[in-house]
Design an enzyme around this catalytic site. Structure first.
Site, mmCIF file in Angstrom:
data_model
loop_
_atom_site.group_PDB
_atom_site.id
_atom_site.type_symbol
_atom_site.label_atom_id
_atom_site.label_comp_id
_atom_site.label_asym_id
_atom_site.label_seq_id
_atom_site.Cartn_x
_atom_site.Cartn_y
_atom_site.Cartn_z
ATOM 1 N N GLY A 1 -6.571 -11.617 0.610
ATOM 2 C CA GLY A 1 -7.313 -10.743 -0.298
ATOM 3 C C GLY A 1 -6.393 -9.848 -1.085
ATOM 4 O O GLY A 1 -5.225 -10.179 -1.329
ATOM 5 N N SER A 2 -6.905 -8.702 -1.463
ATOM 6 C CA SER A 2 -6.164 -7.787 -2.332
ATOM 7 C C SER A 2 -5.171 -6.935 -1.541
ATOM 8 O O SER A 2 -5.311 -6.734 -0.329
ATOM 9 C CB SER A 2 -7.136 -6.865 -3.064
ATOM 10 O OG SER A 2 -7.743 -5.960 -2.152
ATOM 11 N N LYS B 1 -4.866 -3.756 -1.852
ATOM 12 C CA LYS B 1 -5.572 -2.541 -1.441
ATOM 13 C C LYS B 1 -6.237 -2.722 -0.083
ATOM 14 O O LYS B 1 -6.082 -1.886 0.818
ATOM 15 C CB LYS B 1 -6.619 -2.176 -2.498
ATOM 16 C CG LYS B 1 -7.448 -0.952 -2.149
ATOM 17 C CD LYS B 1 -8.482 -0.680 -3.223
ATOM 18 C CE LYS B 1 -9.370 0.506 -2.847
ATOM 19 N NZ LYS B 1 -10.410 0.770 -3.892
ATOM 20 N N GLY C 1 -5.561 -5.141 2.029
ATOM 21 C CA GLY C 1 -4.511 -5.513 2.973
ATOM 22 C C GLY C 1 -3.924 -4.301 3.685
ATOM 23 O O GLY C 1 -3.606 -4.356 4.882
ATOM 24 N N GLU D 1 -1.954 -12.385 3.243
ATOM 25 C CA GLU D 1 -1.778 -13.218 2.053
ATOM 26 C C GLU D 1 -2.421 -12.475 0.892
ATOM 27 O O GLU D 1 -3.637 -12.489 0.724
ATOM 28 C CB GLU D 1 -2.424 -14.596 2.267
ATOM 29 C CG GLU D 1 -1.804 -15.412 3.387
ATOM 30 C CD GLU D 1 -0.366 -15.812 3.106
ATOM 31 O OE1 GLU D 1 0.075 -15.735 1.926
ATOM 32 O OE2 GLU D 1 0.336 -16.199 4.047
ATOM 33 N N CYS E 1 -4.663 -16.075 -6.407
ATOM 34 C CA CYS E 1 -3.551 -15.182 -6.053
ATOM 35 C C CYS E 1 -2.215 -15.700 -6.564
ATOM 36 O O CYS E 1 -1.308 -14.912 -6.821
ATOM 37 C CB CYS E 1 -3.509 -14.970 -4.543
ATOM 38 S SG CYS E 1 -3.323 -16.492 -3.586
#
Length: 483
Positions: free
Chosen positions: A191-192, A194, A196, A213, A250
Site C-alpha cells: 500500500g501507501s 503513509k 506503511g 511493499e 506502485c
C-alpha cells in the site's frame, strides 16, 4: 479489547492449527497450492467479470497482470517447494571436526497479509503463495476499495483452501486498525507509504517483522535511440504507463527524463501510440482501466487544475466524471515544486522533464526519495553502469517497463521510502521463513588446542584451522570431503 470483527476467534484457531504441525508437512503445502490453481482455473470468467466491473480492467489485462501472475507463481512454487524446504549444508572450520552444520527453513507462524485494491487478487494471492509454501497459517485482509473482489476471496477461498489455516476478513480501516493491535509472527503489507508507517509503528509494539511493499515516484530515463529501437521503446513506455490499471500501480511510470532537443519527437511518438492503444475520446476510451473511486479521481483532477500545471499539458487532460475515467495525459516541464512532481501520481498523468544532458538524470533522481523501480532506455553500456553504480532503487530495468514484477527469479521489493523486504519465487519462501542454524557436534576427537592453557603451538594450530584452503586440503587428503 472488544472483538467486534471476530479477529480473536480467527487468530486463536489459526494458532491452534499451526501448533498442530499440519502446515509444516510438504503434503499440506502442495495441497493448498493446488487449491489456488484450481480456484483461478474454475473461476477465471468470474474473476474477469469482477475486475471489469470493479476496476474497468479488460480481461486480457486481468489475465496478464492478475490471473496469469498467480498461476505462474503457484506453478513455480509447486515445482520448487521440495528443494526450497531442503536443509542447506556448508563448510565448517577444521577446529570443529567432526561435526555437521545445516540451515533449516522453518515457518514463522501466524502471518497477516494486507493487500491493495489496484491488483486485488495478485497482491493477496501472490504473497499467500509464499506464506503457504513456507508452512504458515495466514489471515488475509483484502482492500475495502475493491469490495466485490474482497467478498469473492472471503466466500471462495474456504472452498479451495484449508479454512482452519487460511482465513479472510473483510472490512475497512476499522478492521485494519484492530488487526494491527494483535500480535503476529509476520506482517506483509502492500500500500501507501503513509499507511506503511502506521503498520510499522503497530508492529514495533510486538517486535513483529514486517515486509512493506510501498511505492514512490518511479522514473524513466529516455536516452538517444535509433529510430527502430525508439518505436519499440515508445510502445513499452505507453503500455507500462497506462496499461496496468491506468497508471494506478506502485511500479508504474511516474515521470520521464529526456534531453530537451529530443522532447518534441518523443511527445509526438507517444501521442501516436496512445491513440492506437487507447483511443483519443475520453468518453470512449478502450483497453484502459478507470480510476478506482471519486476520491482518487478528484485527487488526480486537482493535480491538473493547478494553474501552473494546467499550462504544461501537451496532450489529453480531459475527464469523464460519470465513468471515473481520465484521458492519458502528457505534461511538459511542470514546475518542479508542484504537487504533481513531489507526490506519487498513481494515475494516467505523465510529466516529462527536459534536461540539457541525459546524464543529468542521475542527479535529478538522487534528489528525490529512492523509487521502487527505475527504468532506463539506453544502448550505452557506460551509462547503464553509471545508473547502477550511482543511483539506488528497488529495481532497475533497462529498455522495458513493469516486466520485472513477473520474474520469479528476481526479488521484488523497495528500498528506503519505497519499502523493504522482498518476495516472488524463492524470495517469497524466504520472506515467510526463519532460517534456523543447526550445529551437530560429535564427542569423538576433541581438539585440545581450542582450550587453555594457551601456547604458541595452539595459536599456530588455530591459524591453520581457520584457513579455508588449508582445512579443505587436509579434509581432501583424509578423504573426508569430495573434490
Amino acid at each position: 479489547m472488544e472483538d467486534k470483527y471476530g479477529i480473536l476467534k480467527s487468530t486463536e484457531e489459526l494458532r491452534r492449527t499451526f501448533k498442530s504441525g499440519v502446515t509444516r508437512t510438504v503434503e499440506w503445502r502442495k495441497t493448498q497450492l493446488r487449491g489456488i490453481l484450481k480456484l483461478i482455473k474454475e473461476n477465471e470468467q468470474t474473476l474477469f467479470d469482477l475486475l471489469q466491473s470493479e476496476l474497468g480492467k479488460h480481461p486480457i489485462e486481468s489475465y496478464r497482470d492478475e490471473i496469469g501472475v498467480v498461476k505462474k507463481s503457484a506453478d513455480n512454487a509447486l515445482r520448487c517447494i521440495d528443494q526450497w524446504m531442503s536443509p542447506k549444508k556448508g563448510w565448517l572450520p577444521l577446529l570443529f571436526f567432526p561435526a555437521s552444520k545445516k540451515v533449516v527453513p522453518e515457518p514463522l507462524g501466524l502471518v497477516l497479509i494486507i493487500g491493495s485494491w489496484n491488483f486485488p487478487f495478485t497482491l493477496i494471492l501472490d504473497p499467500l503463495i509464499g506464506a503457504i509454501s513456507a508452512g504458515n497459517t495466514v489471515l488475509l485482509k483484502p482492500s475495502e476499495l475493491a469490495p466485490n473482489c474482497a467478498s469473492f476471496l472471503a466466500n471462495k477461498l474456504p472452498l479451495y483452501l484449508d479454512p482452519k489455516a487460511i482465513k479472510v476478513i473483510e472490512g475497512g480501516s476499522g478492521v485494519s486498525s484492530q488487526l494491527l493491535e494483535y500480535k503476529w509472527d509476520k506482517i506483509f503489507f502492500t500500500g501507501s507509504t503513509k499507511v506503511g508507517k502506521i503498520v510499522m509503528a503497530a508492529a514495533a509494539k510486538h517486535l513483529t517483522p514486517v515486509t512493506l511493499e510501498l511505492g514512490g515516484k518511479c522514473p524513466v530515463i529516455f536516452d538517444s535511440l535509433p529510430n527502430s529501437d525508439m518505436k519499440v521503446a515508445i510502445k513499452r513506455i505507453v503500455s507500462g504507463k497506462w496499461g496496468p490499471c491506468a497508471g494506478q500501480a506502485c511500479i508504474g511510470i511516474d515521470y520521464m527524463l529526456v534531453e530537451q532537443k529530443r522532447a518534441s519527437t518523443l511527445i509526438e511518438e507517444l501521442k501516436k501510440i496512445i491513440k492506437r492503444f487507447y483511443g483519443d475520446d475520453v468518453k470512449n476510451l478502450k483497453n484502459i482501466a478507470r480510476i478506482v473511486n471519486k476520491v482518487h479521481f478528484d485527487r488526480l483532477r486537482n493535480l491538473l487544475e493547478d494553474p501552473a500545471v494546467a499550462n504544461c499539458i501537451v496532450y489529453g487532460g480531459s475527464f469523464d466524471e460519470t465513468n471515473l475515467t481520465i484521458e492519458p495525459t502528457i505534461l511538459l516541464d511542470p514546475p518542479l515544486d508542484a504537487e504533481i512532481m513531489n507526490e506519487e501520481i498513481f494515475g494516467p498523468l505523465l510529466p516529462i522533464i527536459t534536461l540539457d544532458n541525459i546524464e543529468e538524470s542521475i542527479d535529478f533522481i538522487n534528489s528525490k526519495p529512492k523509487p521502487l523501480a527505475l527504468y532506463a532506455f539506453t544502448k550505452s553500456d557506460d551509462f547503464k553502469k553509471r545508473i547502477l553504480a550511482e543511483t539506488s532503487s528497488g529495481s532497475v530495468t533497462f529498455n522495458d517497463t513493469m516486466i520485472q514484477f513477473v520474474c520469479d527469479g528476481l526479488p521484488f521489493g523497495g528500498v528506503g521510502e519505497s519499502g523493504f523486504g522482498r518476495y516472488h519465487g524463492k524470495y517469497s519462501f524466504d520472506t515467510f521463513s526463519h532460517e534456523k542454524a543447526v550445529f551437530d557436534r560429535s564427542f569423538y576427537l576433541e581438539l585440545e588446542p581450542r582450550h587453555p592453557p594457551w601456547s604458541k603451538f595452539k595459536l599456530e594450530f588455530l591459524r591453520s584451522c581457520y584457513d579455508y584452503n588449508y582445512a579443505r586440503l587436509l579434509l581432501l587428503l583424509l578423504g573426508l570431503e569430495k573434490p
